[in-house]
Design an enzyme around this catalytic site. Structure first.
Site, short mmCIF file in Angstrom:
data_model
loop_
_atom_site.label_atom_id
_atom_site.label_comp_id
_atom_site.label_asym_id
_atom_site.label_seq_id
_atom_site.Cartn_x
_atom_site.Cartn_y
_atom_site.Cartn_z
CE LYS A 110 -60.21 135.81 0.30
NZ LYS A 110 -61.26 136.19 1.25
C1 LIG Z 1 -61.39 137.37 1.95
C2 LIG Z 1 -62.71 137.63 2.54
C3 LIG Z 1 -63.18 138.93 2.72
C4 LIG Z 1 -62.36 140.14 2.38
O1 LIG Z 1 -62.14 140.29 1.00
P1 LIG Z 1 -60.95 141.21 0.48
O2 LIG Z 1 -60.90 140.99 -0.98
O3 LIG Z 1 -59.71 140.74 1.17
O4 LIG Z 1 -61.29 142.61 0.85
C5 LIG Z 1 -64.46 139.10 3.24
N1 LIG Z 1 -65.21 138.03 3.59
C6 LIG Z 1 -64.78 136.77 3.45
C7 LIG Z 1 -65.64 135.66 3.88
C8 LIG Z 1 -63.52 136.52 2.91
O5 LIG Z 1 -63.10 135.26 2.76
#
Ligand SMILES: *Cc1c(COP(=O)(O)O)cnc(C)c1O
Length: 494
Positions: A110
């Site tokens: 993120k």
């Molecule tokens: C948010 C997240 C995901 C999922 O990603 P999306 O964009 O919501 O599909 C997978 N792994 C981790 C560690 C995340 O923080």
């Protein structure tokens, strides 16, 4: 460039407006009117650093943003990553790679978007001449919350309030959020699961009486979730950077296809890969990996989305989601951008928890995507196997994707072209689970597990984890989901 709502009622003239608004008033998501084609630019990108590639990709949509300023903002955002690189490609084996996206400030992918979003939003507000204070509301399954808090802390003219499900995040994730610093931040734990948090936040966004209360105080709402195009667009960059890395390493020639496997929750990460393909990147299959909450696997198999199912709490909490918001953007494309149909489907989803694609749409989808899921036991075994075989330590989310990618390989008699598995979090965000997977031993304390994992694997513990241990808990409030807006009012003192 114009941005249109997936539900048809609305368009805005610029990316700046789409980013500042976050969500269209008709409840739809903003999508670009058309996809810029960058296939002729890949050759030039080979020479660029990560910030340079990001500037090209992001700048192709954000036409009103000054390119040089955007490049400086990207430079500064990605200087918070190890080696100034938003995405590190690691080779596991012939034709299999891991793309590590977690070397930023909060150790989850993120960060790639949320280190840059404050600039995109602040600048967007300036471009659109907005005077109001911006209030960002975030529903998080764990990682978005911390990354958004860290990105927006002490940002001028912006306040941020994060909601996470009580008991739905890992100890480390909770600690990361509860210890957050900054004058403009608030963190609230909500009784319920992630979907409850997300639905409650979305309800605030579409509630005109709430918007009016805020407007009277000179406040407008915006979103840092991946429903915001400003969150999505920085994620397209690393598909291009991974491709360039493969070309530069002599593993492929420009034009050769590459497959990607993505651990998926809200469908933001993998949708960015789909957008990269639409922009001319030679992407083969996009493999959607889910955990036991496998609503997406079923959607790809049957063409029907059915959220009426048991919700499982797993060791990959950031993927514990039954309503994948960004899927709406894919469904919109599959319907040839039929906004009325998309609107009807999303209303059905809200009312009945289900909707279906036509046969043709499903076939079209399966040309681009493949899907699979991995249960808790297979996730543990994959962590162990990958550590034994490659000496590689993966977190639980990445392990889900590795497992699904290996399954895909078996079905296709091996990887016929490079498969890049996106790695979304540091194993030290989930040390108990990773340690147990490798040793079979259960340790309840997060920090003890981290130290043990470090002894076992020689994988360095990031300082962000070490620093957490002695920080005081600042946010400990727990509320019912119906009281979310009250907690916002309290935070704003209104
Ligand atoms: C948010 C997240 C995901 C999922 O990603 P999306 O964009 O919501 O599909 C997978 N792994 C981790 C560690 C995340 O923080």
């Amino acid at each position: 460039m114009k941005f249109i709502s997936t539900r048809g009622g609305e368009f805005v003239e610029s990316s700046a407006q789409a980013i500042v608004k976050g969500l269209a008033d008709d409840g739809g998501l903003f999508v670009p009117e058309s996809f810029p084609n960058l296939s002729a630019d890949i050759q030039n990108m080979l020479e660029l650093d990560y910030a340079g590639i990001a500037t090209k990709v992001i700048g192709s949509y954000l036409e009103e943003y000054d390119k040089e300023e955007l490049y400086n903002a990207c430079k500064s955002a990605y200087s918070r990553f190890t080696d100034d690189n938003g995405a590190t490609l690691v080779k596991l084996d012939d034709n299999s790679y891991v793309l590590e996206l977690f070397h930023g400030p909060t150790l989850a992918f993120k960060d790639v978007a949320l280190t840059l979003l404050p600039y995109l939003l602040r600048k967007g507000a300036d471009i659109t001449g907005m005077q109001e204070e911006i209030l960002i509301l975030v529903a998080t399954s764990g990682d978005t919350g911390k990354a958004a808090l860290e990105g927006f802390k002490d940002a001028k003219g912006i306040k941020i309030c994060v909601f996470y499900p009580t008991g739905g995040v890992s100890d480390m994730q909770k600690r990361q959020m509860a210890t957050q610093e900054g004058e403009n931040v608030n963190v609230v734990s909500v009784k319920g699961n992630f979907d409850d948090c997300q639905t409650a936040v979305k309800t605030i966004f579409s509630d005109n009486s709430i918007k009016k209360i805020l407007a009277e105080k000179g406040i407008v709402l915006s979103s840092a979730n991946s429903i915001n195009f400003g969150r999505l667009v920085p994620q397209i960059s690393y598909y291009f950077s991974a491709y360039c890395d493969l070309v530069n390493a002599g593993q492929i020639k420009i034009g050769d296809k590459v497959d990607f496997c993505v651990p998926t929750g809200n469908f933001g990460n993998i949708l960015a890969g789909y957008y990269a393909k639409k922009m001319g990147l030679p992407v083969g299959k996009l493999v959607c990996a889910s955990n036991e909450n496998n609503v997406l696997t079923e959607f790809f198999e049957t063409g029907s989305y059915d959220a009426n199912r048991e919700f499982f709490k797993t060791t990959s909490p950031s993927m514990d989601i039954l309503i994948s918001s960004n899927l709406e953007r894919l469904v919109f494309e599959l319907s040839d951008r039929d906004a009325n149909l998309t609107k009807t489907r999303m209303e059905q989803l809200k009312k009945q928890g289900t909707y279906s694609l036509s046969r043709t749409e499903q076939e079209k989808m399966l040309e681009e995507f493949s899907a699979g899921y991995c249960d808790e036991q297979d996730c543990e075994e994959t962590i162990l196997d990958v550590f034994d075989e490659y000496g590689y330590v993966s977190d639980t989310h990445t392990a889900v994707a590795l497992n699904v990618a290996f399954g895909y390989s078996v079905l296709n008699n091996g990887f016929n072209r490079p498969m890049v598995v996106l790695s979304t979090a540091s194993p030290y965000k989930f040390p108990q689970s990773v340690y147990k997977a490798i040793t079979g031993k259960k340790i309840t304390d997060a920090f003890t597990s981290a130290y043990k994992l470090n002894e076992l694997t020689a994988e360095e513990i990031p300082e962000q984890i070490l620093n957490l241990k002695d920080k005081a808990l600042r946010f400990t409030k727990i509320v019912d989901k119906k009281d979310i807006f009250d907690s916002v009012k309290e935070f704003l003192s209104i």
